[in-house]
Each structure stands twice: as C-alpha cells, then as structure tokens.
Motif scaffolding. Structure first.
Motif, short mmCIF file in Angstrom:
data_model
loop_
_atom_site.label_atom_id
_atom_site.label_comp_id
_atom_site.label_asym_id
_atom_site.label_seq_id
_atom_site.Cartn_x
_atom_site.Cartn_y
_atom_site.Cartn_z
N SER A 65 0.86 -1.19 0.00
CA SER A 65 0.00 0.00 0.00
C SER A 65 0.89 1.24 0.00
O SER A 65 1.02 1.94 -0.99
CB SER A 65 -0.94 0.00 1.20
N GLY A 67 4.20 0.95 1.24
CA GLY A 67 5.58 0.46 1.11
C GLY A 67 6.47 0.68 2.32
O GLY A 67 7.67 0.48 2.25
N GLY A 69 6.33 -1.04 5.15
CA GLY A 69 6.35 -2.22 6.03
C GLY A 69 7.70 -2.90 6.09
O GLY A 69 7.91 -3.76 6.94
N ASP A 120 2.58 8.24 13.48
CA ASP A 120 3.27 9.51 13.70
C ASP A 120 3.91 10.06 12.43
O ASP A 120 4.47 11.15 12.44
CB ASP A 120 4.31 9.38 14.82
N ILE A 135 -0.89 2.60 15.88
CA ILE A 135 -0.63 3.28 17.16
C ILE A 135 -0.17 4.69 16.84
O ILE A 135 0.91 4.88 16.27
CB ILE A 135 0.44 2.53 17.98
N TYR A 389 4.30 -5.58 19.06
CA TYR A 389 3.45 -4.92 18.07
C TYR A 389 4.07 -5.18 16.69
O TYR A 389 5.15 -4.66 16.38
CB TYR A 389 3.38 -3.42 18.38
C1 LIG Z 1 8.97 5.82 9.14
C2 LIG Z 1 7.93 4.91 9.73
C3 LIG Z 1 7.09 5.39 10.73
C4 LIG Z 1 6.09 4.56 11.27
N1 LIG Z 1 5.28 5.04 12.25
C5 LIG Z 1 4.27 4.27 12.74
C6 LIG Z 1 3.40 4.75 13.75
O1 LIG Z 1 3.53 5.86 14.23
N2 LIG Z 1 2.41 3.93 14.19
C7 LIG Z 1 2.23 2.67 13.68
O2 LIG Z 1 1.30 2.00 14.11
N3 LIG Z 1 3.07 2.18 12.76
C8 LIG Z 1 4.08 2.94 12.28
N4 LIG Z 1 4.95 2.43 11.36
C9 LIG Z 1 4.82 1.02 11.00
C10 LIG Z 1 3.78 0.87 9.91
O3 LIG Z 1 2.50 0.83 10.47
C11 LIG Z 1 4.01 -0.45 9.17
O4 LIG Z 1 5.31 -0.46 8.64
C12 LIG Z 1 2.98 -0.63 8.07
O5 LIG Z 1 3.03 -1.96 7.62
C13 LIG Z 1 3.21 0.31 6.92
O6 LIG Z 1 2.13 0.32 6.06
P1 LIG Z 1 2.37 0.53 4.50
O7 LIG Z 1 1.07 0.36 3.82
O8 LIG Z 1 3.11 1.81 4.29
O9 LIG Z 1 3.38 -0.63 4.20
P2 LIG Z 1 3.43 -1.78 3.08
O10 LIG Z 1 4.89 -2.12 3.01
O11 LIG Z 1 2.76 -1.35 1.85
O12 LIG Z 1 2.63 -2.95 3.75
C14 LIG Z 1 3.16 -3.69 4.82
C15 LIG Z 1 2.51 -5.06 4.85
O13 LIG Z 1 1.13 -4.92 5.14
C16 LIG Z 1 0.35 -5.79 4.33
N5 LIG Z 1 -0.52 -4.96 3.49
C17 LIG Z 1 -0.34 -3.65 3.19
N6 LIG Z 1 -1.38 -3.20 2.51
C18 LIG Z 1 -2.23 -4.22 2.35
C19 LIG Z 1 -3.50 -4.36 1.73
N7 LIG Z 1 -4.09 -3.32 1.16
N8 LIG Z 1 -4.11 -5.57 1.74
C20 LIG Z 1 -3.51 -6.63 2.34
N9 LIG Z 1 -2.32 -6.55 2.95
C21 LIG Z 1 -1.68 -5.36 2.97
C22 LIG Z 1 1.32 -6.64 3.55
O14 LIG Z 1 1.55 -7.82 4.28
C23 LIG Z 1 2.58 -5.79 3.52
O15 LIG Z 1 3.77 -6.54 3.44
C24 LIG Z 1 5.96 3.23 10.81
C25 LIG Z 1 6.82 2.74 9.81
C26 LIG Z 1 7.79 3.57 9.28
C27 LIG Z 1 8.71 3.02 8.23
#
Ligand SMILES: Cc1cc2nc3c(=O)[nH]c(=O)nc-3n(C[C@H](O)[C@H](O)[C@H](O)COP(=O)(O)OP(=O)(O)OC[C@H]3O[C@@H](n4cnc5c(N)ncnc54)[C@H](O)[C@@H]3O)c2cc1C
Length: 433
Positions: A65, A67, A69, A120, A135, A389
């Motif tokens: 979504s 990226g 993760g 955040d 969170i 978490y």
């Molecule tokens: C700089 C940074 C700050 C962050 N701060 C916070 C914070 O304050 N609070 C918090 O709770 N987390 C935080 N995170 C952690 C974040 O919630 C996770 O990394 C989350 O997975 C990121 O979502 P994404 O869609 O960007 O990642 P992606 O890399 O796109 O997705 C991560 C994983 O989620 C699953 N996924 C994603 N989208 C879908 C979908 N649409 N359908 C099914 N599966 C899916 C897949 O398994 C995928 O590998 C942070 C991460 C980073 C790098």
C-alpha cells in the motif's frame, strides 16, 4: 513471468523488471524487492483480475500500500495499490482507498473538522498500518486505528470482492483488525472519524545525563494522565550532530497551554532540561516527514508492549541507552481508550499494555555478527517475553508471530486464514505459521 502469459485485461497494468513502472511499484522502505512481476491496478475490479491471474500462474502475492512495512519481497507477484488512493468524507465517515497515505487522510478530514488516529509519520500507507493496528498520536483518546474501523472491502484468494463489517462475516472483520495482510487484498476501508481536538504540543529536550530521572518523571505523568494526553519519550544515542544525544518528550493534549503546563510540571522540574516549546497545533502538523532511507546503519532491535514500567524496568532501559551499542529508545504511552477494548474484540489483543517500548541499536552497516548478537542479548534481558506490536517489528518468524498474538488469538486467525486463503497465496509481512 512472461507478460504474454497474463490475460489481456491484466497486462496493461503488469510490469516486469527494467521498467520505471516496475521500479516505482516495487519501492519498499529500506527493504529489497525483486518480484517477478509488479501489478499496479487502479480499481477493485482490476485487483480481483490481478489476484485471479496470480493464482492461475501459481504466483504468491505480496501486497504494497504505502511500502513502509519493510518486508522484503524476493519473488512472486507484488500488487501495488498506490493507485487506489481516494479519500471521501460523508458525515463523520471517511471512505479511504488503501493506497492513500495518512497525511492525505488527515488533510482530507481537516476541512470537515474531523480526525482519525493513525501513526506519527505522514507518508506511511493506510493499508499496512491499519491491518496491523495503528498506534498514533491519539491512541489514548480514540484507541488503535482499527478501533474506529466500520467496514472493509477486500479481494480474497478466490478472486471475489467482499464487503465485511460487524454484521457481514464478523470473524473475517475481526481477523483483519490486527491480523495483517494474511487474508486477501484490502482495497477500501470505512472509518469513523472524531471531532478534531484543540491540541497543544509540548516538546522538551534533555541532556543525556537526565535519562533515568526523565524516564521516571515521564512515566509518572503518563500513568496518571487523562485520555486526552498522548506522549512519546525518545532517547537518542550520540551518533550525529544532526540528532543531538539526549531525551526528547513529545506530548500532545486536548486543552489549553495552561493545562499543558500543569500536566508536564513534573517533567519541567527534571534536572537537565535544555529546551522547551509549548504551542497550539493541528492534528495534521503532528504527522512528521519520512526519515531518511539511506542511513548507513544496521538497525538491531524490536519492541514490546508492557503493562507497566517498574523501577527495575526503568533501570534496565536506562542501562540499555547507556550501553556499549548506541541505542535509540522510544516509549509511547498506551492505556486510555486503547485499553478499554476487550482483548477478544480485535486480533490485536494486548489491550492490557500501558506502554510501547522500542529499542534499536544503531550499528555500522558492516557490523560483525558478534556485535549484532550482543545487542540482541542486551535487549532480550530488558524486554523478556512481553507482547510484540507487529507493525514495529523488523524481525519476522514464528517467535515474533507468537509474541504478536496470544495462543487463542493465533488459533482463531489460523482458522480464518484456512477458510479464505486455504492455499496460502498471500505472503503477509508476518505469516501465521
Ligand atoms: C517511518 C515509519 C514510521 C512509522 N510510524 C508508525 C506509527 O507511528 N504507528 C504505527 O502503528 N506504525 C508505524 N509504522 C509502522 C507501519 O504501520 C508499518 O510499517 C505498516 O506496515 C506500513 O504500512 P504501509 O502500507 O506503508 O506498508 P506496506 O509495506 O505497503 O505494507 C506492509 C505489509 O502490510 C500488508 N498490506 C499492506 N497493505 C495491504 C492491503 N491493502 N491488503 C492486504 N495486505 C496489505 C502486507 O503484508 C505488507 O507486506 C511506521 C513505519 C515507518 C517506516
């Protein structure tokens, strides 16, 4: 996978290595991605077509979504949902395409005087954060992001588009609230927004020598604070002049500057306070920028959700911060609305936690195995076997999954997985093992 093998209606949004569309869709935050094919659908129907094409080709699917993760994607197909990014608001409900990022959601809600608690950082994607829990800055006021979820649209392994909520397939709705990307490709969510609070932000900086007393004062404030107070405490090691070593309290409160001063009085009294800023702000100002991706360090660490910060735990954390490996600590206050949701209501079950503790040793990029092992051992001594978490865990594997979910939760999640993805085509960031 040769593009010629894909059905005609999928090939226009399928991209192979060596193209800019592939590179854009495969970009993951600090993680390698070399899938055989990147599929970049723009509608739910195209997502369903993509899933059917992958199952017939025998390709495992990883979903992207935002990226952020950091789950490596070594092979198979990557479905990039950044094209499904619309946010619309009707009354107090936001309909959000999972390819949006949380800064976009906050910006779309602000003119309506509404907020949704997320994380955040503004550039984190909606999909990954919400499926793992979420969170953020209003966690004690409104709970996890999943606690405000009202409905989910997803495509399951059979290529069907499903709508799930508390009435329609409540067990799948339960699993999607904390169980990660194990059950299908989530395309849209409906979330109940809350009235925007009148926020005051307090930022306090401290000398490294203050760490132990600062942690104690911070916990004293947070353990007694009302739900309208949310806060993190970061302790930075001495790694670069850009980020001075020492403690940083970031606290937001729904109220006035005067009320904020009263709440943080024990923190203002800590010896070693070197900077102070207290001012009104909007929720969207709190969602910070993406940290640089190219920092040449190896992060060794993880997180635990803890029911308490005992004096012994504070001693251990302070020792970790002052230990041999330069270590960054982050504490975030939980409790409040987060703790009023019963453990069995969502797949995120650690509702008795009152603090999230993150420790990351920042070792040189070429750190030897012994240094990595020593950092891990020091952290294990502090954190023991408390819950994890998953969204904050860079480590993966059966031990991590077992710490993310209590046994009864894990059993329920596996039963849902078996029903909706019996062949295990979805490779989630944290598998259920
Ligand atoms: C700089 C940074 C700050 C962050 N701060 C916070 C914070 O304050 N609070 C918090 O709770 N987390 C935080 N995170 C952690 C974040 O919630 C996770 O990394 C989350 O997975 C990121 O979502 P994404 O869609 O960007 O990642 P992606 O890399 O796109 O997705 C991560 C994983 O989620 C699953 N996924 C994603 N989208 C879908 C979908 N649409 N359908 C099914 N599966 C899916 C897949 O398994 C995928 O590998 C942070 C991460 C980073 C790098």
């Amino acid at each position: 996978m040769p593009l010629a093998d894909l059905p005609d209606h999928v090939s226009p949004f399928a991209h192979v290595p060596g193209t800019s569309e592939y590179d854009g869709g495969a970009h993951l935050f600090r993680a390698p991605a070399t899938p055989e094919v990147v599929l970049r659908p723009r509608t739910t129907e195209e997502v369903a077509a993509a899933v059917r094409a992958c199952t017939s080709a025998g390709l495992r699917i990883q979903v992207r979504s935002g990226g952020h993760g950091s789950a490596p994607c070594p092979d198979g197909a990557l479905i990039d949902l950044s094209g499904l990014d619309g946010v619309t608001v009707a009354g107090s409900t936001a309909e959000i395409g999972v390819g949006a990022v949380w800064a976009e959601v906050a910006a779309a809600l602000a003119p309506h005087g509404l907020v949704v608690t997320s994380g955040d950082t503004g550039s984190v994607g909606v999909g990954g954060l919400v499926l793992g829990g979420g969170i953020g800055w209003l966690v004690r006021t409104h709970g996890l992001t999943i606690d405000s979820l009202r409905g989910i649209e997803l495509v399951t392994a059979d290529g069907r588009i499903r709508m799930v909520d508390a009435q329609d397939d409540p067990e799948l709705f339960w699993a999607l609230r904390g169980g990660g990307g194990n059950f299908g490709v989530v395309t849209r969510i409906w979330i109940e927004a809350a009235p925007a609070p009148d926020l005051v932000r307090v930022e306090l900086g401290y000398e490294p020598s203050a760490t132990r007393s600062l942690m104690e004062a911070w916990w004293q404030v947070m353990a007694e604070a009302p739900d309208t107070v949310n806060s993190t405490l970061a302790v930075m090691p001495d790694i670069s002049p850009q980020f001075p070593a020492g403690g940083l309290v970031d606290l937001v409160l729904d109220g006035t500057v005067g009320e904020a001063r009263e709440v943080v009085a024990p923190l203002l009294a800590v010896e070693g306070l070197r900077s102070e800023r207290i001012e009104s702000c909007h929720y969207s100002d709190l969602l910070g920028p993406t940290p640089p991706e190219d920092i040449p360090v190896t992060f060794v660490g993880g997180n635990r959700v803890l029911p308490d910060l005992t004096s012994e735990a504070l001693d251990q954390l302070a020792a970790l911060a002052a230990g041999q490996a330069p270590t960054m600590l982050l504490l975030r206050g939980l409790g409040g609305a987060f703790g009023r949701v019963r453990a069995e209501e969502t797949a995120f079950a650690h509702r008795d936690a009152r603090v999230l503790a993150v420790a990351n040793a920042l070792l040189p990029a070429d750190a030897p195995e012994e240094a990595i092992a020593a950092a891990r051992e020091a952290q294990a001594g502090v954190f023991g076997h408390a819950g994890i978490y998953g969204n904050f865990s860079l480590d993966r594997g059966p031990d991590v999954t077992a710490a993310m979910y209590p046994p009864t939760t894990l059993e329920r999640l596996r039963a849902v997985k078996e029903r909706v993805d019996p062949d295990g085509i979805f490779a989630a960031a944290h598998a259920l093992y």
